[in-house]
Enzyme design. Structure first.
Site, short mmCIF file in Angstrom:
data_model
loop_
_atom_site.label_atom_id
_atom_site.label_comp_id
_atom_site.label_asym_id
_atom_site.label_seq_id
_atom_site.Cartn_x
_atom_site.Cartn_y
_atom_site.Cartn_z
N ASN A 186 0.82 -1.21 -0.07
CA ASN A 186 0.00 -0.01 -0.04
C ASN A 186 0.95 1.16 0.11
O ASN A 186 1.51 1.56 0.84
CB ASN A 186 -1.03 -0.07 1.36
CG ASN A 186 -1.87 1.23 1.29
OD1 ASN A 186 -1.88 2.13 0.22
ND2 ASN A 186 -2.14 1.49 2.55
N HIS B 122 -9.67 1.47 4.65
CA HIS B 122 -8.48 1.55 5.55
C HIS B 122 -8.67 2.59 6.65
O HIS B 122 -9.47 3.29 6.60
CB HIS B 122 -7.32 1.95 4.57
CG HIS B 122 -5.97 1.92 5.18
ND1 HIS B 122 -5.43 3.04 6.01
CD2 HIS B 122 -5.26 1.02 4.89
CE1 HIS B 122 -4.35 2.54 6.43
NE2 HIS B 122 -4.08 1.68 5.77
N GLU C 205 -6.98 4.74 7.90
CA GLU C 205 -6.78 6.26 7.43
C GLU C 205 -7.97 6.94 6.74
O GLU C 205 -8.19 7.99 6.77
CB GLU C 205 -5.35 6.38 6.50
CG GLU C 205 -4.33 6.06 7.36
CD GLU C 205 -3.08 5.67 6.57
OE1 GLU C 205 -3.08 5.69 5.46
OE2 GLU C 205 -2.19 5.20 7.46
N GLU D 232 -5.55 -5.04 10.79
CA GLU D 232 -4.36 -4.02 10.93
C GLU D 232 -4.75 -3.17 12.21
O GLU D 232 -5.75 -2.16 12.29
CB GLU D 232 -4.50 -2.87 9.58
CG GLU D 232 -4.10 -3.46 8.61
CD GLU D 232 -3.68 -2.58 7.40
OE1 GLU D 232 -2.74 -2.67 7.10
OE2 GLU D 232 -4.42 -1.44 7.12
C1 PEP Z 1 -0.91 0.11 5.87
O1 PEP Z 1 -0.95 1.16 5.52
O2 PEP Z 1 -1.93 -0.49 5.53
C2 PEP Z 1 0.38 -0.31 6.55
C3 PEP Z 1 0.10 -1.43 7.11
O3 PEP Z 1 1.31 0.64 7.01
P1 PEP Z 1 2.85 0.31 7.78
O4 PEP Z 1 2.99 -1.20 7.02
O5 PEP Z 1 3.51 1.45 7.14
O6 PEP Z 1 2.31 0.22 9.24
#
Ligand code: PEP
Length: 255
Positions: free
Chosen positions: A14, A103, A105, A171
């Site tokens: 990503n 996600h 974000e 996540e």
């Molecule tokens: C993400 O954006 O889905 C993510 C897991 O970011 P990072 O690996 O930078 O923590």
């Protein structure tokens, strides 16, 4: 030879709001030449602006097929007066295979919640693409012992969907971009829970992939892939550099 992606480990990069024409080409070119990783479903998720560029660049399959993934999609279907939006139909038209939905974000900065995610998932499924639903608890929810409740609520958007293929990325919000990583026990526990939830929501005959995401890098990937029910990784920061992303793909191939 076509591989069954439901038996492979998925490694999806990503890129978030990163990249430029020149750098993207260089990175994709190197990845196309990566030694055969037939146990891995590799995907790249660039900003929408670069989807067509990435798709065109991955068309010449050398050692590995690379899937083009979108980071988001419009809640509106087809065409219409929705300034700034890009529909699932358009994603399909330019060669997207997989679409990230929900996600954290998107939820943090754009206030996207279950209702909007559901519309997006339906749009993606209706055009024959694969949604990859991101779920994960906040630090407060984990501290309060409500992490499963939070994830179960997010997964409830899958209820009643007409598909037998479900891909989810777990996540924990507190692990994204922070360098903090969930323990193997926390990951195993939550991944098993997600499997059980999907089976109870969608029936026993579903294809499932549950990816882990949150500060995955070249150092910790092998350890994470050794955890039961971890079917791959959604990788943010470490997907921007060939060396670290390639090392994660190797770890998945050897898992
Ligand atoms: C993400 O954006 O889905 C993510 C897991 O970011 P990072 O690996 O930078 O923590």
């Amino acid at each position: 030879m076509e591989h069954n992606i439901w038996q492979q480990k998925w490694v999806i990069g990503n890129w978030k709001m990163n990249g430029d024409l020149h750098g993207n080409n260089a990175l994709v070119h190197k990845l196309r030449n990566f030694p055969v990783a037939d146990k891995v479903c590799i995907g790249i998720s660039p900003p929408t602006m670069y989807l067509l560029q990435v798709h065109n660049a991955v068309q010449i399959v050398l050692n590995n097929k690379i899937h083009t993934c979108a980071q988001d999609v419009s809640r509106f279907a087809g065409k219409g007066a929705y300034t700034g939006e890009v529909s699932a139909e358009m994603m399909k038209d330019v060669g997207v295979d997989i679409v990230l939905i929900g996600h954290s974000e998107r939820s943090l900065y754009f206030n996207e919640k279950n209702d909007i995610q559901r519309l997006k998932i339906e749009n993606v499924l209706n055009v024959g693409l694969l949604p990859l639903l991101c779920v994960g608890e906040s630090l407060k929810e984990r501290e309060d012992g409500r992490e499963k409740e939070a994830v179960a609520y997010q997964l409830s958007v899958l209820k009643g969907l007409k598909t037998k293929n479900f891909a989810v990325a777990y996540e924990p919000v507190w692990a994204i971009g922070t360098g903090k990583i969930a323990t193997k026990e926390q990951i195993a526990d939550m991944h098993q829970f997600i499997y059980e939830e999907i089976l109870s929501l969608c029936g026993k005959d579903v294809n499932i992939r549950v990816l882990y995401g949150g500060s995955v890098n070249d150092k910790n990937a092998a350890d994470i892939f050794s955890v039961p029910h971890v079917d791959g990784a959604l990788v943010g920061g470490a997907s921007l550099k060939y060396e670290s992303f390639a090392a994660i793909i190797s770890a998945a191939q050897e898992a």
